[in-house]
Enzyme design. Structure first.
Site, PDB file in Angstrom:
ATOM      1  N   TRP A 122      -2.916  -2.734  -1.636  1.00  0.00           N
ATOM      2  CA  TRP A 122      -2.419  -3.942  -2.129  1.00  0.00           C
ATOM      3  C   TRP A 122      -3.026  -5.056  -0.972  1.00  0.00           C
ATOM      4  O   TRP A 122      -2.784  -5.017   0.174  1.00  0.00           O
ATOM      5  CB  TRP A 122      -0.739  -4.017  -1.811  1.00  0.00           C
ATOM      6  CG  TRP A 122      -0.382  -5.256  -2.275  1.00  0.00           C
ATOM      7  CD1 TRP A 122      -0.008  -5.756  -3.637  1.00  0.00           C
ATOM      8  CD2 TRP A 122      -0.091  -6.558  -1.540  1.00  0.00           C
ATOM      9  NE1 TRP A 122       0.673  -7.178  -3.612  1.00  0.00           N
ATOM     10  CE2 TRP A 122       0.582  -7.517  -2.480  1.00  0.00           C
ATOM     11  CE3 TRP A 122      -0.244  -7.098  -0.335  1.00  0.00           C
ATOM     12  CZ2 TRP A 122       0.874  -8.887  -1.970  1.00  0.00           C
ATOM     13  CZ3 TRP A 122       0.258  -8.242   0.398  1.00  0.00           C
ATOM     14  CH2 TRP A 122       0.746  -9.230  -0.690  1.00  0.00           C
TER      15      TRP A 122
ATOM     16  N   GLU B 142       9.363 -14.164 -11.550  1.00  0.00           N
ATOM     17  CA  GLU B 142       8.582 -12.879 -11.084  1.00  0.00           C
ATOM     18  C   GLU B 142       8.165 -11.828 -12.089  1.00  0.00           C
ATOM     19  O   GLU B 142       7.177 -11.375 -11.910  1.00  0.00           O
ATOM     20  CB  GLU B 142       9.273 -12.361  -9.826  1.00  0.00           C
ATOM     21  CG  GLU B 142      10.642 -11.664 -10.219  1.00  0.00           C
ATOM     22  CD  GLU B 142      11.296 -10.782  -8.976  1.00  0.00           C
ATOM     23  OE1 GLU B 142      10.467 -10.660  -7.806  1.00  0.00           O
ATOM     24  OE2 GLU B 142      12.379 -10.619  -8.986  1.00  0.00           O
TER      25      GLU B 142
ATOM     26  N   CYS C 170       0.799  -1.135  -0.010  1.00  0.00           N
ATOM     27  CA  CYS C 170       0.041   0.074  -0.092  1.00  0.00           C
ATOM     28  C   CYS C 170       0.938   1.329  -0.199  1.00  0.00           C
ATOM     29  O   CYS C 170       1.807   1.199   0.659  1.00  0.00           O
ATOM     30  CB  CYS C 170      -0.860   0.042   1.262  1.00  0.00           C
ATOM     31  SG  CYS C 170      -2.145  -1.377   1.324  1.00  0.00           S
TER      32      CYS C 170
ATOM     33  N   LYS D 117       6.783  -3.928  -4.074  1.00  0.00           N
ATOM     34  CA  LYS D 117       8.623  -3.484  -4.001  1.00  0.00           C
ATOM     35  C   LYS D 117       8.634  -3.501  -2.682  1.00  0.00           C
ATOM     36  O   LYS D 117       9.752  -4.043  -2.591  1.00  0.00           O
ATOM     37  CB  LYS D 117       8.530  -2.394  -4.784  1.00  0.00           C
ATOM     38  CG  LYS D 117       9.845  -1.778  -4.649  1.00  0.00           C
ATOM     39  CD  LYS D 117      10.755  -2.645  -5.675  1.00  0.00           C
ATOM     40  CE  LYS D 117      12.147  -2.210  -5.608  1.00  0.00           C
ATOM     41  NZ  LYS D 117      13.009  -3.219  -6.184  1.00  0.00           N
TER      42      LYS D 117
ATOM     43  N   GLU E 171      19.010 -16.464  -8.132  1.00  0.00           N
ATOM     44  CA  GLU E 171      18.559 -15.337  -8.454  1.00  0.00           C
ATOM     45  C   GLU E 171      18.226 -15.272  -9.910  1.00  0.00           C
ATOM     46  O   GLU E 171      17.085 -14.663 -10.211  1.00  0.00           O
ATOM     47  CB  GLU E 171      19.497 -14.455  -8.092  1.00  0.00           C
ATOM     48  CG  GLU E 171      19.472 -12.865  -8.588  1.00  0.00           C
ATOM     49  CD  GLU E 171      18.446 -12.196  -7.952  1.00  0.00           C
ATOM     50  OE1 GLU E 171      17.732 -12.575  -7.023  1.00  0.00           O
ATOM     51  OE2 GLU E 171      18.043 -11.140  -8.462  1.00  0.00           O
TER      52      GLU E 171
ATOM     53  N   ASN F 213      -1.887   1.386   5.486  1.00  0.00           N
ATOM     54  CA  ASN F 213      -0.884   0.509   5.163  1.00  0.00           C
ATOM     55  C   ASN F 213      -0.414  -0.305   6.267  1.00  0.00           C
ATOM     56  O   ASN F 213      -0.195   0.194   7.658  1.00  0.00           O
ATOM     57  CB  ASN F 213       0.386   1.243   4.733  1.00  0.00           C
ATOM     58  CG  ASN F 213       1.472  -0.017   4.349  1.00  0.00           C
ATOM     59  OD1 ASN F 213       1.162  -0.985   4.348  1.00  0.00           O
ATOM     60  ND2 ASN F 213       2.646   0.548   3.901  1.00  0.00           N
ATOM     61  N   GLY F 214      -0.773  -1.434   6.208  1.00  0.00           N
ATOM     62  CA  GLY F 214      -0.141  -2.574   7.493  1.00  0.00           C
ATOM     63  C   GLY F 214      -1.619  -3.391   7.584  1.00  0.00           C
ATOM     64  O   GLY F 214      -2.333  -3.722   6.806  1.00  0.00           O
TER      65      GLY F 214
ATOM     66  N   LYS G 257      14.149 -13.800 -10.890  1.00  0.00           N
ATOM     67  CA  LYS G 257      14.011 -12.966 -11.998  1.00  0.00           C
ATOM     68  C   LYS G 257      12.990 -13.510 -13.035  1.00  0.00           C
ATOM     69  O   LYS G 257      12.128 -12.723 -13.141  1.00  0.00           O
ATOM     70  CB  LYS G 257      15.266 -12.506 -12.398  1.00  0.00           C
ATOM     71  CG  LYS G 257      16.316 -11.583 -11.734  1.00  0.00           C
ATOM     72  CD  LYS G 257      15.632 -10.154 -11.432  1.00  0.00           C
ATOM     73  CE  LYS G 257      14.949 -10.145 -10.239  1.00  0.00           C
ATOM     74  NZ  LYS G 257      15.518 -10.114  -9.051  1.00  0.00           N
TER      75      LYS G 257
ATOM     76  N   HIS H  46      20.304 -35.658  -8.340  1.00  0.00           N
ATOM     77  CA  HIS H  46      19.528 -35.972  -7.089  1.00  0.00           C
ATOM     78  C   HIS H  46      17.970 -35.745  -7.404  1.00  0.00           C
ATOM     79  O   HIS H  46      17.327 -35.847  -6.467  1.00  0.00           O
ATOM     80  CB  HIS H  46      20.064 -35.336  -6.008  1.00  0.00           C
ATOM     81  CG  HIS H  46      21.527 -35.612  -5.738  1.00  0.00           C
ATOM     82  ND1 HIS H  46      21.814 -36.845  -5.499  1.00  0.00           N
ATOM     83  CD2 HIS H  46      22.656 -34.867  -5.895  1.00  0.00           C
ATOM     84  CE1 HIS H  46      23.401 -37.045  -5.280  1.00  0.00           C
ATOM     85  NE2 HIS H  46      23.657 -35.735  -5.472  1.00  0.00           N
TER      86      HIS H  46
ATOM     87  N   ARG I 297       5.360   0.322  -5.716  1.00  0.00           N
ATOM     88  CA  ARG I 297       5.372  -0.508  -4.581  1.00  0.00           C
ATOM     89  C   ARG I 297       4.405  -1.901  -4.957  1.00  0.00           C
ATOM     90  O   ARG I 297       4.520  -2.540  -4.168  1.00  0.00           O
ATOM     91  CB  ARG I 297       5.024   0.370  -3.604  1.00  0.00           C
ATOM     92  CG  ARG I 297       5.805   1.323  -3.020  1.00  0.00           C
ATOM     93  CD  ARG I 297       5.176   2.358  -2.193  1.00  0.00           C
ATOM     94  NE  ARG I 297       4.888   1.707  -0.885  1.00  0.00           N
ATOM     95  CZ  ARG I 297       5.591   1.726   0.016  1.00  0.00           C
ATOM     96  NH1 ARG I 297       6.940   2.236   0.066  1.00  0.00           N
ATOM     97  NH2 ARG I 297       5.282   1.283   1.344  1.00  0.00           N
TER      98      ARG I 297
HETATM   99  O1  M6R Z   1      13.334  -4.527  -0.055  1.00  0.00           O
HETATM  100  P1  M6R Z   1      14.043  -5.903   0.270  1.00  0.00           P
HETATM  101  O2  M6R Z   1      15.298  -6.123  -0.335  1.00  0.00           O
HETATM  102  O3  M6R Z   1      13.945  -6.337   1.993  1.00  0.00           O
HETATM  103  O4  M6R Z   1      12.947  -6.943  -0.363  1.00  0.00           O
HETATM  104  C1  M6R Z   1      13.208  -8.272  -0.102  1.00  0.00           C
HETATM  105  C2  M6R Z   1      12.340  -9.060  -1.493  1.00  0.00           C
HETATM  106  O5  M6R Z   1      11.020  -8.641  -1.085  1.00  0.00           O
HETATM  107  C3  M6R Z   1      12.806  -8.492  -2.627  1.00  0.00           C
HETATM  108  O6  M6R Z   1      14.121  -8.946  -2.928  1.00  0.00           O
HETATM  109  C4  M6R Z   1      11.898  -9.395  -3.702  1.00  0.00           C
HETATM  110  O7  M6R Z   1      12.061 -10.813  -3.933  1.00  0.00           O
HETATM  111  C5  M6R Z   1      12.190  -8.802  -5.021  1.00  0.00           C
HETATM  112  N1  M6R Z   1      11.016  -8.635  -5.703  1.00  0.00           N
HETATM  113  C6  M6R Z   1      13.218  -9.555  -5.937  1.00  0.00           C
HETATM  114  O8  M6R Z   1      13.261  -8.938  -7.257  1.00  0.00           O
END
Ligand code: M6R
Length: 611
Positions: free
Chosen positions: A73, A491, A2, A606, A484, A99-100, A488, A507, A27
């Protein structure tokens, strides 16, 4: 998650709020809304984007120099017009954005229902505003007192902003666990979830602390705690230029941020090392050098991409500084009664500095007496303010939801931290220390070389874009990069992808390999190279499609692969800084080709400010 924007001053609030909400779109959200006070209290809200809200509001009454705006959100209740914020108390007097998560909303709702209150939405936020409204009505309180007294009975995390139709000169806001920033202008104030919607109006910010309430009219601002203790506002100057928040000619923020990495890595290292004078200085570590040298264990807590940076840090610290490292998902660490001693150091990694799970893990570590250190991007964020010491990565605002430049910034900081500690402990030879410093200095140039292969990477993306699955393999320092790369891809393109240590393939995951399965093999390591060659042979024997990332000049793996991306050779500990770049570009192009929303992927936020 949010996003909050609010304004009180002499200008028309509507355009400021809408522009601010657009700045916060990164966000992640699913509905948007705003409330304006102009004698009447007008609320407009809608499922969908801020541009849809604008279209919806276009023919409505948009007057008012006090207003609150929100991007939601969804947590409690699906994304729809009714659940969107702002929410109104049932006497029509108070409007709130939030927000929360209010954890005791069910019990509050039962009490309120018993007292005859009715609800229109499924949200915890509506419960909160009804509760504040009922306290206000019962004791005939001004809004700020009603908020303060009600929050004493509220459990959960919140950043809230309220306006009162019967007291149309004020905004009242409060925070606990979710971020809230006040912008201080000339006879005007702004409120937002972070500084990005505010910087074009003022650089003067106040970061609210947990359990603080701010009460503002056009000219004055007062801060107090929920326990009614007055607080002196601490104004900070924020260094953030508006052009850092624009795409700057790139099609997407993610692409801009991928291309910025030569520069952002150089920025992360600036003033912290010199290969000419052969030193590394980490300001945050200096004060606690003794503690770092004597640490029996480093515990790293993080989530998502930052957790992957933690895995690379594990290899770096263990290899160079010979200190045991544990890397924990922050969410798991918190809830498994971890064993901590005073000889442990807990390091949190976070781009946003607001991730609720990471914050909670740190609070726990701090309460147990551990030294807590932060590796954070957003200056002034909650994590950076909670830690004893830390290192900012100075990557500038990262707007794309998929983390790219923050990740390589984190890797740069950990390389320097490991080198600093290795030097202090004498666990690294002068020759190797110097060699790594020399090599670090030329990493930004090597990144530029990789970026020149964008067309080749785009070509490979077109070849595999229709796959339903993908496997990423790497060994040693490149194992976290396999994780990673897979994150990427999933997501932003919604292709199912998994990362594994290359040797682990046999395995289990090898059962998945057939002629439709792309396997992205990161094979730049000098260490265990021959083993990776065998893994590639095993994939080809099962007709998998091999995309390899190899060091320039490689022959063996290139010959076996269907597609190859060559990157400049480097020392193994620095390989992740380079090998992740083609994987970011590959995911980016695949997502664009699949017409996905690259910067704001579905369901993602975000800044994940709820646990
Ligand atoms: O702001 P942060 O680095 O604490 O966020 C952690 C994760 O939410 C963040 O890395 C998320 O996995 C990203 N979308 C990855 O691209």
């Amino acid at each position: 998650m949010c996003g909050i924007v609010a304004y009180i001053g002499n200008k028309n609030a509507y355009p400021i709020i809408v522009k601010g909400l657009k700045r916060l779109e990164y966000r992640g959200y699913d509905s948007a809304g705003l409330a304006l006070l102009n004698g009447d209290l007008n609320i407009y809200k809608i499922k969908g984007k801020v541009s849809q809200l604008e279209a919806f509001a276009a023919d409505k009454d948009l007057r008012g120099s006090i207003g609150i705006g929100h991007t939601r959100w969804a947590t409690h209740g699906e994304p729809n017009d009714i659940n969107a914020h702002p929410h109104l108390s049932d006497n029509g007097r108070l409007a709130i954005i939030h927000n929360g998560i209010i954890e005791n909303s069910d019990s509050l709702k039962k009490l309120l229902t018993r007292d005859g209150h009715t609800f229109t939405s499924e949200t915890d936020t509506e419960v909160l505003v009804q509760f504040i409204g009922s306290v206000q009505q019962k004791y005939n309180l001004p809004i700020e007192e009603a908020v303060r007294q009600a929050l004493g009975s509220v459990i959960g995390a919140y950043a809230i902003v309220l306006i009162d139709k019967e007291d149309p000169t004020k905004i009242v806001a409060a925070r606990k666990g979710s971020p809230l920033v006040v912008g201080v202008g000339d006879s005007e104030f702004f409120l937002a979830s972070d500084a990005t919607p505010i910087v074009e109006y003022t650089k003067k910010m106040i970061y609210l602390n947990d359990e603080e309430i701010v009460i503002m009219d056009r000219d004055n601002l007062e801060i107090k705690t929920i326990a009614n203790i007055p607080k002196k506002p601490e104004i900070q100057e924020v260094e953030l230029a508006v052009d850092e928040l624009e795409k700057g000619g790139y099609e997407h923020f993610m692409l801009k941020e991928i291309y910025q990495q030569g520069q952002t890595i150089a920025d992360a290292m600036r003033g912290r090392m010199s290969h000419i004078e052969s030193w590394v200085k980490m300001g945050g570590m200096e004060e606690y050098e003794e503690k770092f040298r004597k640490a029996k264990r480093l515990i790293i807590v993080a989530c998502g991409t930052s957790w992957h940076a933690g895995l690379v840090a594990e290899y770096l610290f263990e290899d160079l500084a010979r200190v045991p490292v544990e890397v924990e998902y922050a969410s798991e660490f918190r809830y498994r009664n971890p064993i901590l001693t005073e000889e442990d150091i807990v390091i949190a990694i976070s781009q946003s500095g607001e991730t609720a799970d990471t914050l909670a893990a740190l609070e726990l570590a701090r309460s147990k007496g551990a030294l807590i250190y932060g590796v954070v991007n957003v200056v002034g964020s909650s994590i950076s303010r909670l830690t004893h010491a830390g290192s900012y990565i100075h990557a500038g605002p990262e707007i794309g939801v998929a983390s790219t430049k923050a990740f390589t910034g984190q890797l740069s900081i950990f390389t320097l931290m490991a080198l600093y500690l290795a030097n202090a402990k004498g666990t690294i030879s002068r020759t190797y220390f110097q060699k790594l410093l020399n090599e670090l200095t030329i990493i930004p140039g090597k990144i530029e070389e990789i970026l020149k292969q964008n067309d080749q990477i785009k070509y490979i993306a077109a070849e595999i874009k229709n796959s339903n699955n993908a496997i990423y393999l790497g060994r040693g320092f490149n194992f976290p990069i396999a994780l990673e790369g897979a994150l990427k891809l999933k997501e932003i393109s919604y292709i199912h992808a998994e990362g594994y240590p290359a040797a682990e393939m046999k395995h289990g995951p090898i059962a998945l390999i057939d002629e439709k399965m792309p396997v992205i093999v990161i094979a730049t390591n000098k260490n265990a190279y021959e083993k990776v060659v065998s893994n590639v042979q095993e994939i080809k024997a099962r007709k998998g499609i091999v995309v390899s990332i190899v060091a320039k000049g490689d022959e063996q793996i290139s010959r076996l692969s269907d597609y190859t991306i060559e990157i400049p050779p480097t020392e193994d500990p620095l390989a992740p800084l380079l090998s992740v770049i083609p994987l970011q570009l590959l995911s980016y192009h695949i997502a664009v080709m699949r017409q996905c929303n690259v910067d704001q992927p579905r369901n993602l936020a975000k800044s994940v400010t709820v646990e």
